[in-house]
Design a protein around this motif. Structure first.
Motif, short mmCIF file in Angstrom:
data_model
loop_
_atom_site.label_atom_id
_atom_site.label_comp_id
_atom_site.label_asym_id
_atom_site.label_seq_id
_atom_site.Cartn_x
_atom_site.Cartn_y
_atom_site.Cartn_z
N ASP A 79 7.27 -5.53 -12.49
CA ASP A 79 5.94 -5.09 -12.90
C ASP A 79 5.30 -6.16 -13.76
O ASP A 79 5.91 -6.64 -14.71
CB ASP A 79 6.08 -3.78 -13.68
N ASP A 80 4.07 -6.52 -13.44
CA ASP A 80 3.38 -7.55 -14.21
C ASP A 80 2.97 -7.07 -15.60
O ASP A 80 2.55 -7.86 -16.42
CB ASP A 80 2.15 -8.05 -13.46
N ARG A 81 3.14 -5.81 -15.89
CA ARG A 81 2.78 -5.28 -17.21
C ARG A 81 4.01 -4.95 -18.05
O ARG A 81 3.89 -4.31 -19.08
CB ARG A 81 1.90 -4.06 -17.05
N MET A 82 5.16 -5.36 -17.58
CA MET A 82 6.40 -5.10 -18.32
C MET A 82 6.33 -5.81 -19.67
O MET A 82 5.85 -6.92 -19.77
CB MET A 82 7.60 -5.61 -17.53
N LEU A 83 6.80 -5.15 -20.69
CA LEU A 83 6.77 -5.71 -22.04
C LEU A 83 8.09 -5.45 -22.70
O LEU A 83 8.55 -4.31 -22.77
CB LEU A 83 5.63 -5.05 -22.84
N ALA A 105 6.59 -7.01 -28.41
CA ALA A 105 5.50 -6.08 -28.67
C ALA A 105 4.92 -6.34 -30.06
O ALA A 105 5.64 -6.63 -31.02
CB ALA A 105 6.00 -4.64 -28.58
#
Length: 58
Positions: free
Chosen positions: A47-51, A56
């Motif tokens: 996922d390109d939004r994985m954090l 964070a």
């Protein structure tokens, strides 16, 4: 498959990273459940939004 996704999949192929399916279930999963669910079954999600928690910002 949209243009951005097509480019991402092609880039992965150039890196010798092949997918069994992209945004779809495998035929054996569809056969097992008797339909193609919107929920995708997989071993790993990319996922390109994985954090990561350590990256964070509060």
């Amino acid at each position: 498959m949209g243009e951005a996704l097509s480019k991402a999949v092609e880039w992965c192929r150039e890196q010798n990273f092949e997918f069994d399916a992209v945004n779809d279930n495998l035929p054996e999963i569809i056969e097992f459940y008797g339909h193609n669910s919107r929920k995708i079954s997989c071993d790993y999600y990319i996922d390109d939004r994985m954090l990561l928690p350590e990256n964070a910002k509060a």
